[in-house]
Design a protein around this motif. Sequence first.
Motif, mmCIF file in Angstrom:
data_model
loop_
_atom_site.group_PDB
_atom_site.id
_atom_site.type_symbol
_atom_site.label_atom_id
_atom_site.label_comp_id
_atom_site.label_asym_id
_atom_site.label_seq_id
_atom_site.Cartn_x
_atom_site.Cartn_y
_atom_site.Cartn_z
ATOM 1 N N LEU A 118 -5.723 12.883 5.851
ATOM 2 C CA LEU A 118 -4.773 13.995 5.793
ATOM 3 C C LEU A 118 -4.802 14.677 4.426
ATOM 4 O O LEU A 118 -4.756 15.904 4.327
ATOM 5 C CB LEU A 118 -3.360 13.500 6.106
ATOM 6 N N GLN A 119 -4.880 13.871 3.356
ATOM 7 C CA GLN A 119 -4.940 14.460 2.016
ATOM 8 C C GLN A 119 -6.234 15.237 1.827
ATOM 9 O O GLN A 119 -6.243 16.338 1.268
ATOM 10 C CB GLN A 119 -4.828 13.374 0.954
ATOM 11 N N LEU B 233 2.319 17.652 8.210
ATOM 12 C CA LEU B 233 1.889 16.333 8.674
ATOM 13 C C LEU B 233 1.810 15.356 7.509
ATOM 14 O O LEU B 233 2.265 14.212 7.599
ATOM 15 C CB LEU B 233 0.518 16.429 9.353
ATOM 16 N N LYS B 234 1.236 15.818 6.400
ATOM 17 C CA LYS B 234 1.098 14.961 5.225
ATOM 18 C C LYS B 234 2.467 14.603 4.647
ATOM 19 O O LYS B 234 2.700 13.463 4.220
ATOM 20 C CB LYS B 234 0.249 15.666 4.163
ATOM 21 N N THR B 235 3.395 15.548 4.663
ATOM 22 C CA THR B 235 4.744 15.283 4.160
ATOM 23 C C THR B 235 5.442 14.236 5.021
ATOM 24 O O THR B 235 6.110 13.331 4.511
ATOM 25 C CB THR B 235 5.572 16.580 4.133
ATOM 26 N N TYR C 215 3.960 11.937 6.745
ATOM 27 C CA TYR C 215 3.277 10.677 6.451
ATOM 28 C C TYR C 215 3.805 10.077 5.148
ATOM 29 O O TYR C 215 4.082 8.876 5.063
ATOM 30 C CB TYR C 215 1.773 10.912 6.350
ATOM 31 N N ASP C 216 3.946 10.904 4.125
ATOM 32 C CA ASP C 216 4.429 10.417 2.838
ATOM 33 C C ASP C 216 5.859 9.897 2.930
ATOM 34 O O ASP C 216 6.234 8.947 2.240
ATOM 35 C CB ASP C 216 4.361 11.534 1.785
ATOM 36 N N GLY C 217 6.665 10.539 3.793
ATOM 37 C CA GLY C 217 8.055 10.127 3.929
ATOM 38 C C GLY C 217 8.222 8.828 4.689
ATOM 39 O O GLY C 217 9.049 7.979 4.330
ATOM 40 N N ASP C 218 7.439 8.650 5.746
ATOM 41 C CA ASP C 218 7.524 7.434 6.561
ATOM 42 C C ASP C 218 6.227 7.302 7.346
ATOM 43 O O ASP C 218 6.034 7.977 8.360
ATOM 44 C CB ASP C 218 8.722 7.507 7.514
ATOM 45 N N ARG C 219 5.341 6.447 6.868
ATOM 46 C CA ARG C 219 4.021 6.318 7.480
ATOM 47 C C ARG C 219 4.088 5.966 8.963
ATOM 48 O O ARG C 219 3.213 6.338 9.737
ATOM 49 C CB ARG C 219 3.204 5.249 6.752
ATOM 50 N N SER C 220 5.139 5.250 9.350
ATOM 51 C CA SER C 220 5.227 4.794 10.737
ATOM 52 C C SER C 220 5.474 5.933 11.720
ATOM 53 O O SER C 220 5.319 5.758 12.926
ATOM 54 C CB SER C 220 6.336 3.748 10.882
ATOM 55 N N THR C 221 5.856 7.117 11.217
ATOM 56 C CA THR C 221 6.138 8.243 12.116
ATOM 57 C C THR C 221 4.888 9.046 12.452
ATOM 58 O O THR C 221 4.939 9.940 13.294
ATOM 59 C CB THR C 221 7.177 9.201 11.494
ATOM 60 N N VAL C 222 3.779 8.745 11.796
ATOM 61 C CA VAL C 222 2.542 9.495 12.033
ATOM 62 C C VAL C 222 1.415 8.507 12.324
ATOM 63 O O VAL C 222 1.153 7.611 11.531
ATOM 64 C CB VAL C 222 2.161 10.361 10.811
ATOM 65 N N ARG C 223 0.770 8.661 13.462
ATOM 66 C CA ARG C 223 -0.370 7.832 13.824
ATOM 67 C C ARG C 223 -1.595 8.712 13.979
ATOM 68 O O ARG C 223 -1.491 9.904 14.279
ATOM 69 C CB ARG C 223 -0.106 7.089 15.141
ATOM 70 N N ALA C 224 -2.764 8.116 13.794
ATOM 71 C CA ALA C 224 -4.004 8.883 13.868
ATOM 72 C C ALA C 224 -4.130 9.621 15.195
ATOM 73 O O ALA C 224 -4.481 10.803 15.237
ATOM 74 C CB ALA C 224 -5.197 7.952 13.659
ATOM 75 N N LEU D 254 -2.085 27.406 9.427
ATOM 76 C CA LEU D 254 -2.783 26.145 9.644
ATOM 77 C C LEU D 254 -2.608 25.205 8.455
ATOM 78 O O LEU D 254 -2.374 24.005 8.626
ATOM 79 C CB LEU D 254 -4.273 26.416 9.888
ATOM 80 N N ALA D 255 -2.718 25.748 7.250
ATOM 81 C CA ALA D 255 -2.553 24.923 6.052
ATOM 82 C C ALA D 255 -1.141 24.352 5.980
ATOM 83 O O ALA D 255 -0.941 23.197 5.579
ATOM 84 C CB ALA D 255 -2.863 25.746 4.804
ATOM 85 N N LEU D 256 -0.154 25.148 6.379
ATOM 86 C CA LEU D 256 1.232 24.682 6.372
ATOM 87 C C LEU D 256 1.418 23.519 7.338
ATOM 88 O O LEU D 256 2.096 22.531 7.017
ATOM 89 C CB LEU D 256 2.169 25.831 6.752
ATOM 90 N N GLU D 257 0.811 23.599 8.499
ATOM 91 C CA GLU D 257 0.951 22.527 9.482
ATOM 92 C C GLU D 257 0.316 21.235 8.983
ATOM 93 O O GLU D 257 0.847 20.146 9.219
ATOM 94 C CB GLU D 257 0.347 22.966 10.816
#
Length: 273
Positions: free
Chosen positions: A39-40, A82-84, A86-95, A75-78
């Motif tokens: 993501l980064q 997603l990265k934000t 992930y940074d806030g709570d990794r468990s809320t975003v899966r591959a 697109l860049a904002l989206e």
Amino acid sequence: MSVGVPVLDADHKTLVGLVNNLHRSIGDAEEYATLGSVLQALQDYADHHFAREERVMEVCRYPSLDTHARIHRRLALEVRELKTRYDGDRSTVRAKDCLDFLHKWLFEHICSTDMDYRAWVVGHPEAASAAESVSLTDSRPGKAQLDWKALRILVVDDNVNFAQIMRTILEGVGVVDIRTAADLDGAKAILAGTELDIVVSDWHVGPESGLDLVAWIRRQPELAKIPVLVLSGHERVASRDVALSAGADEFMEKPISARGLLICLSRLARKGG
């Protein structure tokens, strides 16, 4: 599909490669670290590539530049959102949650929207130089450009998916000679038989420590001056001071930033050279 500018085509290949890396990470033991790095890297490359693409369209006087730029910003904002998350709570975003979105905007944008400007840039005498004027590492004007193609880099990591992310990022800037090792014995064998410019090692290589590899390198007279970057996804244990005290030249935490990685490697290459 080609847009007619080799540098932009290479960017597209890198972006697609990062999406493929994300797909391979599903279910992996280090999925979260891999996802964060992808993501980064996507964020870094999207911002960089969009700026590069818009510079080319500007030079070539593409009439729909403003419309294309608005799509880029959305697109860049989206990706940033997603990265934000992930940074806030990794468990809320899966591959797997990211793949549909990423496939949609990457492949539809590249294969459809980007083809709209192709006729304006193909054969344009300033298109290539305009693309090359926008650097991911933001080299200062007048500073000698690093010859990425000449670099010989060893990546030591037991996580195959992460090693592939590294390869994708490095190939994206032109590095050709990339060796990989999944354990310290393999790394030592490569180091003993190959001339290298930089070593990038994970802190934890299976049950072994990358710091032991650093110490071994520093004990070898013919290898002692090779610059070494240590990476770690275990920030509670790892620290920059410990890595540097062990003999590493640089330290970065996972998830890595593609831009940060390349700036670091550029610094090490100049140091080693």
